[in-house]
Scaffold this motif. Structure first.
Motif, mmCIF file in Angstrom:
data_model
loop_
_atom_site.group_PDB
_atom_site.id
_atom_site.type_symbol
_atom_site.label_atom_id
_atom_site.label_comp_id
_atom_site.label_asym_id
_atom_site.label_seq_id
_atom_site.Cartn_x
_atom_site.Cartn_y
_atom_site.Cartn_z
ATOM 1 N N GLY A 1 0.794 -1.221 0.000
ATOM 2 C CA GLY A 1 0.000 0.000 0.000
ATOM 3 C C GLY A 1 0.824 1.266 0.000
ATOM 4 N N GLU A 2 0.128 2.388 -0.122
ATOM 5 C CA GLU A 2 0.792 3.682 -0.210
ATOM 6 C C GLU A 2 1.456 4.098 1.093
ATOM 7 O OE1 GLU A 2 -0.685 6.873 -2.354
ATOM 8 O OE2 GLU A 2 -1.746 5.692 -3.854
ATOM 9 N N GLU A 3 1.207 3.356 2.156
ATOM 10 C CA GLU A 3 1.899 3.637 3.411
ATOM 11 C C GLU A 3 3.406 3.424 3.271
ATOM 12 O OE1 GLU A 3 -0.672 1.639 3.034
ATOM 13 O OE2 GLU A 3 -2.287 2.716 4.071
ATOM 14 N N LEU A 4 3.812 2.755 2.204
ATOM 15 C CA LEU A 4 5.237 2.520 1.982
ATOM 16 C C LEU A 4 5.951 3.763 1.448
ATOM 17 C CD1 LEU A 4 5.096 -1.078 0.453
ATOM 18 C CD2 LEU A 4 5.863 -0.414 2.734
ATOM 19 N N ARG A 5 5.181 4.765 1.011
ATOM 20 C CA ARG A 5 5.835 5.991 0.544
ATOM 21 C C ARG A 5 6.560 6.658 1.713
ATOM 22 N NH1 ARG A 5 1.827 8.384 -1.927
ATOM 23 N NH2 ARG A 5 1.201 9.962 -0.429
ATOM 24 N N GLY A 6 7.838 6.937 1.517
ATOM 25 C CA GLY A 6 8.644 7.570 2.556
ATOM 26 C C GLY A 6 9.347 6.597 3.473
ATOM 27 N N THR A 7 9.082 5.290 3.311
ATOM 28 C CA THR A 7 9.784 4.289 4.127
ATOM 29 C C THR A 7 11.051 3.840 3.415
ATOM 30 O OG1 THR A 7 8.553 2.427 3.170
ATOM 31 C CG2 THR A 7 7.603 3.507 5.113
ATOM 32 N N ARG A 8 11.954 3.261 4.193
ATOM 33 C CA ARG A 8 13.222 2.789 3.646
ATOM 34 C C ARG A 8 13.182 1.288 3.402
ATOM 35 N NH1 ARG A 8 17.390 6.407 3.675
ATOM 36 N NH2 ARG A 8 17.076 8.307 4.913
ATOM 37 N N ALA A 9 13.728 0.855 2.278
ATOM 38 C CA ALA A 9 13.782 -0.558 1.934
ATOM 39 C C ALA A 9 14.801 -0.747 0.817
ATOM 40 C CB ALA A 9 12.413 -1.064 1.480
ATOM 41 N N PRO A 10 15.398 -1.943 0.708
ATOM 42 C CA PRO A 10 16.360 -2.190 -0.372
ATOM 43 C C PRO A 10 15.696 -2.330 -1.733
ATOM 44 C CG PRO A 10 16.049 -4.167 0.930
ATOM 45 C CD PRO A 10 15.339 -3.073 1.656
ATOM 46 N N TRP A 11 14.384 -2.696 -1.737
ATOM 47 C CA TRP A 11 13.657 -2.809 -3.005
ATOM 48 C C TRP A 11 12.178 -2.570 -2.789
ATOM 49 C CZ3 TRP A 11 9.882 -6.532 -3.172
ATOM 50 C CH2 TRP A 11 10.012 -7.662 -2.351
#
Length: 322
Positions: free
Chosen positions: A215-225
């Motif tokens: 979901g769009e809650e991932l915008r602004g989060t850090r992740a390798p992919w």
């Protein structure tokens, strides 16, 4: 499925080919045009002319990019774009300024192609490398760049990987702060970097992270992919896009800018929430891999695709050093 396709499915023999013109290069995989890279852009100055990939297609020929959508004419398929490069805009469109929202300023720069350094197929990989010059709207040279991309088919034939590398040299004579609308005060709008804009039919598609988050809650989060799964009009086929940040990038793991509504987009944003000072006479390197696959993907398949992309990032993309 015809006889030739059956043969490829049972015993894939990937045939890469390419065609070069004065302003673009097209790569085909088993006879299907899967990537077109325009290195000499002729867009309006207000759209910050710069090289871009469009169309990009899956191995079976499904389009996964859009060019000049009416809502943001400066979105160009997949492109390296920076909206806050000091006072200059190498993204296109208006600029966001603290306390003033978006406004049109005389600051739209351009990235001019200078020369091709490498173009060809070796070891089952297509490689293209060229030199560019970044110029402000007033014509000042600020960055000399060497850009390389490689295109590698997967063994099973259901995907291919694009490896993208940029080496930017600050030749402006001064330090440059690289940021985003978020560093200018707009919340959760830290776009900038390698940015993908998907087709209209991908609106409402699935954004999926490494640990099953979605979901769009991932915008602004850090992740390798990060991955995006969308469905196509007319054919009702499904495609998967997965982007991987190289562990050697300075801001790894990056914050991600992504949306599913009102349109599909995704990109690792190394300057999302904090400005990065690009010192004069230094070189900034950034490398990414993007997997373009036919079909939907569960967590297990996404993990495999991410592993493939990460593996491709371990190799050398091109032979030319800046």
């Amino acid at each position: 499925m015809n006889f030739a396709q059956e043969q490829l499915k049972d015993n894939p023999v990937h045939v890469l080919d390419w065609k070069l013109t004065t302003d673009s290069v097209e790569v085909t995989l088993n006879g299907t045009s899967v990537a077109n890279y325009t290195f000499r852009a002729t867009d309006a100055l207000t759209e910050s002319p710069r090289p871009y990939f469009h169309p990009l297609r899956t191995p079976c020929g499904s389009d996964v990019t859009i060019y000049r959508p009416h809502d943001h004419l400066w979105h160009k398929g997949l492109a390296w774009s920076l909206p806050h490069f000091g006072d200059d805009n190498f993204w296109g469109g208006p600029s966001y300024r603290k306390g003033h929202d978006y406004q049109w300023l005389p600051n739209n720069g351009r990235m001019d192609h200078i020369e091709i350094l490498e173009c060809g197929i070796s070891g089952g990989r297509f490689t293209f490398s060229h030199r560019l010059m970044w110029l402000t709207q007033s014509g000042e040279e600020v960055v000399g760049e060497t850009r390389t991309f490689g295109l590698v088919p997967s063994a099973e034939g259901e995907s291919w990987t694009l490896v993208f590398e940029t080496r930017m040299r600050n030749i402006s004579g001064q330090d440059i702060a690289i940021g985003s609308p978020t560093t200018e005060g707009r919340e959760n709008a830290g776009y900038g970097g390698l940015f993908w804009r998907g087709p209209r039919s991908f609106t409402g598609g699935a954004i999926i992270g490494p640990n099953g988050e979605a979901g769009e809650e991932l915008r602004g989060t850090r992740a390798p992919w990060l991955a995006f799964v969308g469905q196509h009009d007319e054919t009702d086929k499904v495609s998967t896009i997965l982007m991987v940040d190289d562990a050697r990038n300075a801001q790894h793991p990056p914050e991600w800018f992504t949306r599913s509504e009102p349109f599909a987009c995704m990109g690792p944003a190394p300057f999302f929430s904090a400005e990065v000072v690009f010192a004069a006479e230094t070189t900034m390197n950034n490398r990414y891999a993007m997997v373009i696959a036919d079909g939907a993907s569960d967590s297990a398949r996404l993990a495999r695709l991410a592993e493939t992309a990460t593996s491709e990032l371990q190799g050398v993309v091109g032979t030319v050093q800046m």
